[in-house]
Each structure stands twice: as C-alpha cells, then as structure tokens.
Design an enzyme around this catalytic site. Structure first.
Site, PDB file in Angstrom:
ATOM      1  N   HIS A 176       0.820  -1.211   0.000  1.00  0.00           N
ATOM      2  CA  HIS A 176       0.000   0.000   0.000  1.00  0.00           C
ATOM      3  C   HIS A 176       0.854   1.261   0.000  1.00  0.00           C
ATOM      4  O   HIS A 176       0.487   2.264  -0.621  1.00  0.00           O
ATOM      5  CB  HIS A 176      -0.921   0.007   1.223  1.00  0.00           C
ATOM      6  CG  HIS A 176      -1.983  -1.040   1.168  1.00  0.00           C
ATOM      7  ND1 HIS A 176      -3.193  -0.838   0.553  1.00  0.00           N
ATOM      8  CD2 HIS A 176      -1.999  -2.314   1.612  1.00  0.00           C
ATOM      9  CE1 HIS A 176      -3.924  -1.948   0.639  1.00  0.00           C
ATOM     10  NE2 HIS A 176      -3.218  -2.855   1.274  1.00  0.00           N
ATOM     11  N   ASP A 179      -6.429   5.731   0.256  1.00  0.00           N
ATOM     12  CA  ASP A 179      -6.165   4.335  -0.029  1.00  0.00           C
ATOM     13  C   ASP A 179      -7.500   3.624   0.204  1.00  0.00           C
ATOM     14  O   ASP A 179      -8.181   3.870   1.193  1.00  0.00           O
ATOM     15  CB  ASP A 179      -5.087   3.799   0.926  1.00  0.00           C
ATOM     16  CG  ASP A 179      -4.800   2.330   0.732  1.00  0.00           C
ATOM     17  OD1 ASP A 179      -5.699   1.526   1.011  1.00  0.00           O
ATOM     18  OD2 ASP A 179      -3.681   1.984   0.329  1.00  0.00           O
ATOM     19  N   HIS A 204       2.324 -14.590  -8.033  1.00  0.00           N
ATOM     20  CA  HIS A 204       1.100 -14.765  -7.252  1.00  0.00           C
ATOM     21  C   HIS A 204      -0.036 -13.872  -7.748  1.00  0.00           C
ATOM     22  O   HIS A 204      -1.134 -13.903  -7.197  1.00  0.00           O
ATOM     23  CB  HIS A 204       1.364 -14.484  -5.777  1.00  0.00           C
ATOM     24  CG  HIS A 204       1.756 -13.060  -5.486  1.00  0.00           C
ATOM     25  ND1 HIS A 204       2.709 -12.390  -6.206  1.00  0.00           N
ATOM     26  CD2 HIS A 204       1.326 -12.192  -4.536  1.00  0.00           C
ATOM     27  CE1 HIS A 204       2.859 -11.165  -5.718  1.00  0.00           C
ATOM     28  NE2 HIS A 204       2.028 -11.017  -4.715  1.00  0.00           N
ATOM     29  N   TRP A 235      -1.256  -7.172  -7.974  1.00  0.00           N
ATOM     30  CA  TRP A 235      -1.311  -6.208  -9.070  1.00  0.00           C
ATOM     31  C   TRP A 235      -0.014  -5.422  -9.221  1.00  0.00           C
ATOM     32  O   TRP A 235       0.378  -5.067 -10.339  1.00  0.00           O
ATOM     33  CB  TRP A 235      -2.486  -5.262  -8.905  1.00  0.00           C
ATOM     34  CG  TRP A 235      -2.766  -4.497 -10.166  1.00  0.00           C
ATOM     35  CD1 TRP A 235      -2.635  -3.167 -10.393  1.00  0.00           C
ATOM     36  CD2 TRP A 235      -3.229  -5.056 -11.409  1.00  0.00           C
ATOM     37  NE1 TRP A 235      -2.979  -2.837 -11.689  1.00  0.00           N
ATOM     38  CE2 TRP A 235      -3.349  -3.998 -12.331  1.00  0.00           C
ATOM     39  CE3 TRP A 235      -3.558  -6.353 -11.831  1.00  0.00           C
ATOM     40  CZ2 TRP A 235      -3.776  -4.197 -13.647  1.00  0.00           C
ATOM     41  CZ3 TRP A 235      -3.973  -6.544 -13.130  1.00  0.00           C
ATOM     42  CH2 TRP A 235      -4.073  -5.473 -14.026  1.00  0.00           C
ATOM     43  N   ASN A 236       0.688  -5.119  -8.124  1.00  0.00           N
ATOM     44  CA  ASN A 236       1.978  -4.451  -8.253  1.00  0.00           C
ATOM     45  C   ASN A 236       2.925  -5.301  -9.096  1.00  0.00           C
ATOM     46  O   ASN A 236       3.639  -4.786  -9.970  1.00  0.00           O
ATOM     47  CB  ASN A 236       2.603  -4.199  -6.881  1.00  0.00           C
ATOM     48  CG  ASN A 236       1.876  -3.125  -6.102  1.00  0.00           C
ATOM     49  OD1 ASN A 236       1.157  -2.302  -6.657  1.00  0.00           O
ATOM     50  ND2 ASN A 236       2.064  -3.129  -4.785  1.00  0.00           N
ATOM     51  N   SER A 237       2.942  -6.607  -8.843  1.00  0.00           N
ATOM     52  CA  SER A 237       3.815  -7.504  -9.606  1.00  0.00           C
ATOM     53  C   SER A 237       3.399  -7.575 -11.073  1.00  0.00           C
ATOM     54  O   SER A 237       4.244  -7.615 -11.975  1.00  0.00           O
ATOM     55  CB  SER A 237       3.805  -8.906  -8.984  1.00  0.00           C
ATOM     56  OG  SER A 237       4.398  -8.897  -7.700  1.00  0.00           O
ATOM     57  N   ALA A 284      -6.284 -12.816  -1.339  1.00  0.00           N
ATOM     58  CA  ALA A 284      -6.891 -11.516  -1.635  1.00  0.00           C
ATOM     59  C   ALA A 284      -7.623 -11.557  -2.981  1.00  0.00           C
ATOM     60  O   ALA A 284      -8.400 -12.468  -3.248  1.00  0.00           O
ATOM     61  CB  ALA A 284      -5.833 -10.409  -1.578  1.00  0.00           C
ATOM     62  N   GLU A 285      -7.359 -10.555  -3.845  1.00  0.00           N
ATOM     63  CA  GLU A 285      -8.064 -10.469  -5.121  1.00  0.00           C
ATOM     64  C   GLU A 285      -7.311 -11.173  -6.237  1.00  0.00           C
ATOM     65  O   GLU A 285      -7.620 -10.995  -7.430  1.00  0.00           O
ATOM     66  CB  GLU A 285      -8.286  -8.988  -5.492  1.00  0.00           C
ATOM     67  CG  GLU A 285      -7.126  -8.274  -6.160  1.00  0.00           C
ATOM     68  CD  GLU A 285      -5.917  -8.029  -5.274  1.00  0.00           C
ATOM     69  OE1 GLU A 285      -4.901  -7.556  -5.807  1.00  0.00           O
ATOM     70  OE2 GLU A 285      -5.972  -8.311  -4.060  1.00  0.00           O
ATOM     71  N   GLN A 286      -6.331 -12.005  -5.907  1.00  0.00           N
ATOM     72  CA  GLN A 286      -5.436 -12.556  -6.920  1.00  0.00           C
ATOM     73  C   GLN A 286      -6.110 -13.562  -7.854  1.00  0.00           C
ATOM     74  O   GLN A 286      -5.689 -13.706  -9.014  1.00  0.00           O
ATOM     75  CB  GLN A 286      -4.210 -13.168  -6.233  1.00  0.00           C
ATOM     76  CG  GLN A 286      -3.337 -12.113  -5.571  1.00  0.00           C
ATOM     77  CD  GLN A 286      -2.348 -12.681  -4.582  1.00  0.00           C
ATOM     78  OE1 GLN A 286      -2.141 -13.899  -4.515  1.00  0.00           O
ATOM     79  NE2 GLN A 286      -1.732 -11.817  -3.785  1.00  0.00           N
TER      80      GLN A 286
END
Length: 528
Positions: A5, A81, A327, A330-332, A350-352
């Site tokens: 975050h 955030d 995984h 979203w950052n990745s 999570a949202e993955q």
C-alpha cells in the site's frame, strides 16, 4: 503498514510531482510506526526524491475530524487508499470531496462498483448469484471461486465492509486506478460509461494513471546482500533465459509444495531465480533440509535460490529474465507488464484469483496453472507451464510473449506526453474543485488501518504574468478577477498554456502535495 500500500501511494506522488516538470513537494503521513525495512525504503525514497517527505501520525491525531479541523485551511479533497473507506464519513461531515486510489486492476474496481447491484439482485430480488457473476460489465464471466477472498463469503463481516466501501465509492468525486486504458479496454470502458453503476445515479469519474511501478534504487532491506548477489548472477546468464519465481510478502507454501516446485524447476532444465520465504509453520529457512535432497548442488550451474527477498523491479527489468511465476498481485503484474516479462499465474490470496482471470483471459499475458483441490500444484503441471512459457515457438507460450511485449509498449505510450495516463492526470488536476481557487488542500490516506488518515495541505500562491488569454478580460489585473469567473472562462483555454505564458510560486504548509504546475497556474494566474 505493508509495502503493497505504501509503495503505490509513493509512486502516485512521484508521478504527480514530475508531471509537466511541476515543482511539487509531498509529505505522506504514516498511520503507524514503520518497521526497519520500511524505514530503509523511506530513506531511499527521500534520497532519490527530496520533494517527498514522510511524517508519522501521533496517536492523538487519529481522531479524523478533530485533526482536519486543526488545520488552518479546510481541505478541498481527500485521496484515500481504498482500505480507508471508513474515513469517508469524516470527509462527508466536513463537506470535503473524496477520491479513492486503487493500486489494483480496473477490473477489480469494476467489480467493487458493481457489487451493490449483485447484492441487491441476488440476495433481495432472488436472481441467481452465479448468473450475476457471469455478466459483470467489463469483466469476463466469473465463478464464485474467482471472487476476492474478503467478499467470497457473503455472510461475513468483511463482505459487509466491502459492500459499504462499494456504496461509498459510488458517491465519491473520483477513483484513481493504477492501470492504463489499452491494457484493460473493456473494464475501463465500462467504468467510464457508467455501466458498473446501473442504478439511476451518476457513476464517479475514473482516472487510469498507470502503469506506476517503483523505480527507487537502494531500498534493499538492511543487512540483505541477496539482492546484489542475485543481480550479479543474472549478469552472467544469457538473454531472456531465466524464469523468476516470487510470490509476494505473504506468499508462503507448505514444505510439500515447496519440494514440488523444486522438482518442477529441476526437471524443466530451465535457468531459474527462486525467492523462498519461510514455509508455513516454521520460523527459519534451512534450504538444504527444506528442498529435495541434493537439489541445490545439482542445480547450482543453472539456478539460484535466495531467502525471503529480491529486488523485484531490478530483476524483472534485467535482460536475462524471460519469464515470471507470480502470485498475481497487481503491483507484480504492473512490473512484469512494464518490462515485457510474460507470466505464469499462481494466485494465492486476496483479489489474486480475479487478477488471474484478467491477465490470462482478457490481457492474455500469462499462462494459467491447474490446481488440485486445496490449491496444490503438482510438479508436472508447473514444469509444463515453465517450459511452455520459455521455449514454445507456437501456441499459447508464443502468444503470451507477444502480447506482453505489446502491453509493454502500450504502457510506455500511456505515460508519454499525450498518452492516456498523462491525459488522465491532466483531467484529474483540472477537476473544477481542484483548481478553481488558488488555495487547495488535499488529503491522502494510507494503509489498511481503517479511520487513519494521511493528510496534505496545498496552498500555492500564483504570480500574475501576461498570458495570451489575458485579453479575454477587460481588466487583466489579477486583483480584479474573481477566481470562479476566471476558472469558468479558462476551463478549456488553460489546457493550452505553457510555462512561457505564466509561472507560479508556492509557499506551503504541506502534508501531501505542494505544486507549481503550469497547467493549473494558467487558470489561476489571473485570480489573485
């Protein structure tokens, strides 16, 4: 506060500070004391970008309304955030406009905005929940298993919390998303045309400003030499020959699963760089005991295993890296897209699972992994996907590699002058409530601690200079011009001005953004 975050908010601040070569200073307030690793990251950020500083909130400042009222200038806007949606009530009580920042996919935002409609139709109106998931605007057909973990159980408190957040988002002044339009055209179109809020109300504007990825160098954890070691090892590998495996801060596997990964990598015959975190139920990593017997010795010529952490952006940007088992955080995903690295999707939490559907079925920049019941992935399955990704000259592997290179080029174009993301940032800055007055206060919230804010005060003082638009006013004296009249008159003309037409000087007590932006001062230079 987790890096997942903090880093996106820092990158958003950096994007704003560099846009149009504006002079901007930013201070991000942290709602909890940072740990050693975060302190090291903060030091690297401030060293690389002196215009960004950090401030820790004291416990006495956690009363949001009291904190906001303590400022000499009433804030003009909040940037949250998205986990801090509970602070929206404080903003509403003070009549402060709100913006949400999502370091997530536009597809995820579309789902959250549509969630109240799913809830109303499936729970209260008796529609089929499964059918509703197959017709979410902008998304491919979903199954219940694809839903983000916090909203998968519709009787849980987390579901109620996200439902509340979704309703509040609908009433916000805008949503900022770390993606770009060409990457998710269906989702962004659905967001922009209001399809995700079908009830009779106006959908909030959406600003896609990505891909924003961390480019801060020297932020390695204190005392960790693994980053330098792995980069040195990559320097000796052939171009696009290495598959990188990394699963985020919380990506931990059972010992059995980790041995399956080891078997898969060895059998694939591909070069690899694998980041291993301590397995579930253990406190310390012993690689020799953890992995299959003799694995490290047998693979030392082709592979490298490092403990806990690697400089992911530097790894993915390295010429030797040709694939990424991820995984699906979203950052990745944004980092892989930015550097044109194709992926194998292995979602964990999570949202993955939703991200997996998006990057496999919509973006087509990743290959899926087949999982057994309970999420277990067999060595044979991982081996096949790694080989397919790294060497296939036809079929899915070739398509994924071509698609991610096209996405890389699209992302670079989005951030270039005149690109979609730069235009979106212009639109965000030119929101009427932001620039119609010469004194502006922004508020930014960080982390996953509900009700805790990062605040900012933005109070630029603009200096009047003659501009090509000054003839529009009978009296160009800035003291004679009413701010709202000027803003209305220059609503379109201000986009045309450049730094040679006007300038601004900023004196600021700042807690997020202090800005000297020629785009804004064109509207404001006649206002004082």
């Amino acid at each position: 506060m987790g890096r997942g975050h903090l880093v996106p908010m820092v990158e958003l601040a950096r994007f704003i500070t560099t846009h149009h070569n504006a002079t901007i200073s930013a201070t991000l307030l942290l709602p909890s004391p940072p740990n050693t690793s975060t302190l090291h990251y903060i030091s690297a950020v401030t060293a690389a970008t002196p215009s960004i500083t950090f401030h820790n909130l004291s416990h006495s400042n956690h009363n949001i309304i009291r904190t906001l009222q303590s400022f000499p200038t009433k804030p003009k806007a909040f940037i949250f955030d998205f986990f801090n949606h509970s602070a929206a009530a404080a903003a509403a009580s003070l009549s402060i406009p709100t913006f949400y920042y999502f370091p997530n996919a536009a597809s995820c935002v579309a789902l959250f905005l549509y969630l109240p409609t799913i809830h109303q139709n499936s729970i209260k109106n008796g529609y089929s929940y499964v059918d509703m998931l197959r017709s979410i605007p902008g998304l491919p057909p979903l199954s219940p298993e694809d839903m983000p973990a916090p909203i998968s159980d519709r009787h849980s408190r987390s579901y109620e919390s996200f439902l509340t957040m979704s309703l509040q988002m609908r009433n916000s002044n805008g949503i900022i998303v770390n993606t770009f339009e060409n990457l998710e055209p269906k989702a962004t179109m659905a967001l922009k045309n209001g399809a995700c809020v079908p009830e009779p109300k106006t959908s909030p504007p959406v600003f896609c400003v990505g891909p924003l990825v961390s480019t801060i160098r020297g932020s390695d954890p204190v005392g960790d030499d693994g980053g330098k070691e792995c980069l040195s090892w990559l320097n000796s590998q052939p171009s696009r020959s290495v598959v990188f495996l990394s699963f985020g801060s919380y990506g931990r596997f059972s010992k059995v699963q980790m041995r399956e990964i080891a078997v898969a990598l060895e059998r694939s015959g591909k070069r690899f760089l694998w980041v291993v975190r301590d397995p579930m139920g253990t406190e310390e990593i012993n690689l020799e005991a953890l992995l299959t017997k003799g694995f490290l010795e047998r693979t030392k010529e082709k592979g490298m295993v490092i403990k806990n952490w690697a400089p992911q952006v530097e790894v993915l940007s390295h010429d030797s890296v040709g694939g990424f088992v991820t995984h699906c955080g979203w950052n990745s995903v944004m980092e892989a897209v930015t550097f044109g690295v194709p992926m194998v999707a292995w979602p964990l939490y999570a949202e993955q699972n939703l991200n997996k559907v998006v990057i496999v079925e919509e973006m087509k920049v990743a290959l899926p992994l087949k999982e057994d019941e309970g999420g277990f992935v067999r060595a044979s399955e991982l081996e096949e996907r790694v080989v397919e990704l790294m060497e296939s000259e036809r079929g899915r592997g070739k398509e994924v590699r071509e698609r991610v290179l096209a996405a890389r080029n699209g992302g670079a174009a989005a951030l270039a002058g005149g690109g979609f993301s730069r235009v979106a940032l212009d639109e965000l800055q030119f929101q009427k409530l932001w620039w119609r007055t010469p004194s502006l206060t922004l508020v930014v919230t960080l982390s996953d601690f509900p009700g805790r804010l990062s605040l900012s005060q933005y109070s630029p003082l603009f200096t009047f200079l003659p501009s090509p638009f000054s003839s529009s006013f009978p009296n160009p004296n800035p003291d004679a011009c009413h701010p709202q009249t000027v803003a209305s008159s220059f609503r379109f003309g201000c986009h045309l001005s450049r730094s040679d037409h006007c300038r601004s000087s900023a004196t600021t007590t700042v807690l997020f953004v202090e800005e000297e932006d020629v785009s804004i001062c064109a509207a404001a230079c006649l206002c004082l």
